[in-house]
Design a protein around this motif. Structure first.
Motif, PDB file in Angstrom:
ATOM      1  N   ASP A 180     123.726  -8.065 -34.924  1.00 37.59           N
ATOM      2  CA  ASP A 180     122.455  -7.817 -34.247  1.00 37.59           C
ATOM      3  C   ASP A 180     121.760  -6.540 -34.731  1.00 37.59           C
ATOM      4  OD1 ASP A 180     123.986  -5.827 -33.121  1.00 37.59           O
ATOM      5  OD2 ASP A 180     123.837  -6.559 -31.054  1.00 37.59           O
ATOM      6  N   GLN A 181     122.289  -5.902 -35.783  1.00 36.04           N
ATOM      7  CA  GLN A 181     121.601  -4.754 -36.364  1.00 36.04           C
ATOM      8  C   GLN A 181     120.818  -5.123 -37.615  1.00 36.04           C
ATOM      9  OE1 GLN A 181     124.772  -1.505 -34.661  1.00 36.04           O
ATOM     10  NE2 GLN A 181     123.711  -0.977 -36.547  1.00 36.04           N
ATOM     11  N   MET A 182     120.705  -6.409 -37.904  1.00 34.61           N
ATOM     12  CA  MET A 182     119.660  -6.869 -38.820  1.00 34.61           C
ATOM     13  C   MET A 182     118.390  -7.015 -37.994  1.00 34.61           C
ATOM     14  SD  MET A 182     119.388 -10.475 -40.914  1.00 34.61           S
ATOM     15  CE  MET A 182     117.767 -11.088 -41.442  1.00 34.61           C
ATOM     16  N   LEU A 183     117.284  -6.446 -38.460  1.00 29.89           N
ATOM     17  CA  LEU A 183     116.025  -6.569 -37.722  1.00 29.89           C
ATOM     18  C   LEU A 183     115.504  -7.996 -37.889  1.00 29.89           C
ATOM     19  CD1 LEU A 183     114.286  -3.139 -38.436  1.00 29.89           C
ATOM     20  CD2 LEU A 183     115.887  -3.779 -36.625  1.00 29.89           C
ATOM     21  N   MET A 184     115.434  -8.730 -36.787  1.00 27.82           N
ATOM     22  CA  MET A 184     115.265 -10.186 -36.871  1.00 27.82           C
ATOM     23  C   MET A 184     114.000 -10.724 -36.208  1.00 27.82           C
ATOM     24  SD  MET A 184     119.073 -11.794 -36.444  1.00 27.82           S
ATOM     25  CE  MET A 184     120.539 -11.072 -37.149  1.00 27.82           C
ATOM     26  N   ARG A 185     112.925  -9.933 -36.152  1.00 26.49           N
ATOM     27  CA  ARG A 185     111.699 -10.498 -35.580  1.00 26.49           C
ATOM     28  C   ARG A 185     111.178 -11.656 -36.425  1.00 26.49           C
ATOM     29  NH1 ARG A 185     107.839 -10.038 -32.002  1.00 26.49           N
ATOM     30  NH2 ARG A 185     108.831  -8.247 -31.013  1.00 26.49           N
ATOM     31  N   HIS A 186     111.286 -11.545 -37.750  1.00 24.93           N
ATOM     32  CA  HIS A 186     110.678 -12.550 -38.630  1.00 24.93           C
ATOM     33  C   HIS A 186     111.704 -13.468 -39.289  1.00 24.93           C
ATOM     34  CE1 HIS A 186     107.038 -10.375 -37.928  1.00 24.93           C
ATOM     35  NE2 HIS A 186     107.459  -9.307 -38.551  1.00 24.93           N
ATOM     36  N   ALA A 187     112.830 -12.934 -39.739  1.00 21.09           N
ATOM     37  CA  ALA A 187     113.893 -13.737 -40.342  1.00 21.09           C
ATOM     38  C   ALA A 187     115.174 -13.499 -39.551  1.00 21.09           C
ATOM     39  CB  ALA A 187     114.099 -13.359 -41.802  1.00 21.09           C
ATOM     40  N   GLN A 188     116.058 -14.504 -39.520  1.00 27.34           N
ATOM     41  CA  GLN A 188     117.275 -14.381 -38.717  1.00 27.34           C
ATOM     42  C   GLN A 188     118.479 -14.910 -39.481  1.00 27.34           C
ATOM     43  OE1 GLN A 188     116.939 -16.104 -34.743  1.00 27.34           O
ATOM     44  NE2 GLN A 188     114.695 -15.952 -34.870  1.00 27.34           N
ATOM     45  N   VAL A 189     119.645 -14.405 -39.117  1.00 32.84           N
ATOM     46  CA  VAL A 189     120.920 -14.981 -39.522  1.00 32.84           C
ATOM     47  C   VAL A 189     121.650 -15.355 -38.241  1.00 32.84           C
ATOM     48  CG1 VAL A 189     123.147 -14.566 -40.606  1.00 32.84           C
ATOM     49  CG2 VAL A 189     121.072 -13.716 -41.697  1.00 32.84           C
ATOM     50  N   LEU A 190     121.905 -16.636 -38.063  1.00 33.63           N
ATOM     51  CA  LEU A 190     122.573 -17.116 -36.856  1.00 33.63           C
ATOM     52  C   LEU A 190     124.058 -16.762 -36.912  1.00 33.63           C
ATOM     53  CD1 LEU A 190     120.858 -20.611 -36.499  1.00 33.63           C
ATOM     54  CD2 LEU A 190     120.142 -18.397 -35.564  1.00 33.63           C
ATOM     55  N   PRO A 191     124.744 -16.780 -35.774  1.00 26.33           N
ATOM     56  CA  PRO A 191     126.168 -16.416 -35.765  1.00 26.33           C
ATOM     57  C   PRO A 191     127.004 -17.175 -36.783  1.00 26.33           C
ATOM     58  CG  PRO A 191     125.352 -16.522 -33.522  1.00 26.33           C
ATOM     59  CD  PRO A 191     124.230 -17.011 -34.406  1.00 26.33           C
ATOM     60  N   ASN A 192     126.665 -18.440 -37.055  1.00 31.13           N
ATOM     61  CA  ASN A 192     127.443 -19.221 -38.022  1.00 31.13           C
ATOM     62  C   ASN A 192     127.061 -18.931 -39.472  1.00 31.13           C
ATOM     63  OD1 ASN A 192     124.968 -20.448 -38.271  1.00 31.13           O
ATOM     64  ND2 ASN A 192     125.662 -22.515 -37.716  1.00 31.13           N
ATOM     65  N   GLY A 193     126.095 -18.013 -39.693  1.00 33.16           N
ATOM     66  CA  GLY A 193     125.687 -17.657 -41.045  1.00 33.16           C
ATOM     67  C   GLY A 193     124.446 -18.370 -41.527  1.00 33.16           C
ATOM     68  N   GLU A 194     123.935 -19.308 -40.745  1.00 37.06           N
ATOM     69  CA  GLU A 194     122.739 -20.034 -41.159  1.00 37.06           C
ATOM     70  C   GLU A 194     121.537 -19.086 -41.188  1.00 37.06           C
ATOM     71  OE1 GLU A 194     119.810 -23.653 -39.575  1.00 37.06           O
ATOM     72  OE2 GLU A 194     121.775 -23.290 -38.628  1.00 37.06           O
ATOM     73  N   TYR A 195     120.735 -19.195 -42.272  1.00 37.00           N
ATOM     74  CA  TYR A 195     119.559 -18.340 -42.428  1.00 37.00           C
ATOM     75  C   TYR A 195     118.320 -19.050 -41.912  1.00 37.00           C
ATOM     76  CZ  TYR A 195     115.917 -15.514 -44.696  1.00 37.00           C
ATOM     77  OH  TYR A 195     114.816 -14.729 -44.942  1.00 37.00           O
ATOM     78  N   VAL A 196     117.552 -18.374 -41.075  1.00 33.94           N
ATOM     79  CA  VAL A 196     116.286 -18.899 -40.564  1.00 33.94           C
ATOM     80  C   VAL A 196     115.173 -18.083 -41.208  1.00 33.94           C
ATOM     81  CG1 VAL A 196     114.877 -19.352 -38.533  1.00 33.94           C
ATOM     82  CG2 VAL A 196     117.380 -19.506 -38.383  1.00 33.94           C
TER      83      VAL A 196
END
Length: 452
Positions: free
Chosen positions: A181-197
């Motif tokens: 949760d210390q990746m800034l994720m307002r625009h892009a995300q990494v889900l717990p399973n590693g999937e990139y959004v």
């Protein structure tokens, strides 16, 4: 290179108000990056939850941050940054690592001694694939002892041409682990399973750079105004030479050559400060639009802030030098204020994007707009490029005796700019028609593109 400036205004883009203002000496300040880039990035790229957690701490300086993007080997070319942040789905952590010497983060203000946190831009790897540079919030030092944490080497890079009150530093990671949760994720995300959004738009992460460039324009204009004030006041007091024999020495300001040298610098200072207000208003509007997923204003804002940053910083550096020269030998003295003033402003030509590189980024925007005109899509032009679509390239006829209105002067500038843009495009297309590859054709046209 990390951002510098004598006054840092932190903009709340939701209200349009500045919620903090640091006024400091010309030699900069260790908290500059904390207010100028760390906080704006948290606001622009952190999720609501991340903002609620970290911004209150940053505002009361319970944590002191910097912005670590530039590396020893790469600055403007962000795509080639070397620090990696690899996601480990087993522990739901990112592993930050500096694989080479050139991957050393280099230049962030406040990093050498002051900061205990940083927003680090690193290449995101997850599930075996790289997704390019993304921002991560990283603790650097123990909050009790202020010593570097295990897995981190950092320190001061040493004296510079100016800004020596700001502890610009270096930073090296050795497989440092941070929570997901210390990746800034307002625009892009990494889900717990590693999937990139992926983000809705690839340029959504550019907000901090655009913000800093918009602030730079006004700050640089202010510095030119200071230099012009020094030169004008000096010229109003200093007497040198007789215009009429026996009538005494006259003020230096009475010489027309002196007026031609320094009065335009004062005019430019006002112009740059007014321009910065326009760009900041656009930035505020853009951030509101981006919150709803609308990125339509971003290309225009990026081009305008990049172009103005490049032109204004160059003109200010040259203008301050003219003001110094206008003060004769006294301008060479440290007491004049010019040495520190020049060292501060000339640095603006290279930090937050080297000027020639920024001009070429603006060129891409202009070439795209010019192609729109030639394909009959002038109605789709951004407001700042509408002059390219004027039918007939309206040319005003001038004579030495004519009084130039603002409208005529602007039309003349637009006409010259239009010719430069389309002549550069013609050369680019001619080279492509001869079989030259796109990258080499762009390189061979780069001088014309920068002029455009």
């Amino acid at each position: 290179m990390a951002e510098h400036g004598p006054a840092i205004n932190v903009l709340d883009y939701e209200t349009g108000h500045h919620f903090s203002n640091l006024i400091m000496a010309r030699d900069s300040h260790p908290f500059e990056l904390h207010y100028g880039m760390f906080l704006p990035t948290l606001r622009g790229q952190g999720t609501d939850e991340q903002q609620e957690k970290w911004i209150p701490l940053a505002l009361i300086r319970a944590i002191v941050g910097t912005y670590a993007q530039t590396e020893l080997g790469h600055g403007t070319n962000l795509r080639k940054l070397e620090v990696t942040s690899t996601y480990d789905p087993k522990t739901q952590e990112f592993v930050l690592h500096s694989p080479t010497v050139t991957a050393t983060k280099w230049w962030p203000g406040g990093l050498g001694k002051t900061s205990n946190y940083a927003i680090v831009v690193a290449q995101l790897w997850t599930l075996g694939k790289c997704y390019g540079p993304h921002p991560f919030l990283v603790q650097l030092r123990d909050l009790e002892t202020h010593q570097p944490l295990p897995g981190i080497k950092l320190g001061d890079i040493g004296p510079k041409l100016g800004f020596n009150a700001n502890d610009n530093g270096f930073l090296i990671f050795d497989h440092l682990r941070i929570p997901r949760d210390q990746m800034l994720m307002r625009h892009a995300q990494v889900l717990p399973n590693g999937e990139y959004v992926k983000p809705a738009h690839s340029k959504l992460g550019y907000g901090t750079m655009v913000y800093v460039r918009s602030m730079m324009i006004g700050d640089q204009g202010l510095q030119l105004g200071i230099a012009a004030t020094i030169a004008i006041r000096y010229s109003a007091i200093r007497r040198q030479g007789e215009m009429v024999e026996g009538q005494g020495e006259v003020k230096v300001l009475d010489y027309q050559t002196q007026q031609y040298r320094i009065f335009p610098q004062m005019a430019k200072a006002y112009a740059y400060i007014f321009a910065s207000t326009k760009v900041r208003d656009m930035y505020t509007k853009n951030m509101k639009l981006m919150k709803s997923g609308n990125v339509s204003l971003l290309p225009e804002l990026h081009a305008l802030s990049s172009g103005l940053k490049a032109v204004v910083t160059w003109e200010v550096a040259q203008g301050i030098e003219q003001c110094r020269l206008a003060c004769g030998g006294h301008g060479f003295s440290q007491a004049s204020g010019f040495p520190e003033l020049y060292a501060q402003t000339v640095a603006g030509c290279t930090y937050e994007g080297e000027n020639i590189v920024l001009l070429l980024q603006v060129s891409k925007f202009l070439v795209k707009a010019a192609r729109q005109v030639r394909s009959g899509e002038a109605a789709l032009l951004a407001e700042v490029a509408e002059y390219l679509g004027v039918v007939g390239a309206n040319r005003s006829t001038f004579s030495q005796s004519q009084n130039f209105s603002d409208k005529i002067v602007i039309e003349a500038f637009e006409h010259v700019a239009r010719r430069l843009v389309f002549s550069a495009l013609d050369k680019l297309d001619h080279l492509r028609g001869e079989g030259v590859g796109p990258e080499e054709a762009w390189n061979r046209t780069s001088v014309e593109l920068c002029k455009a």
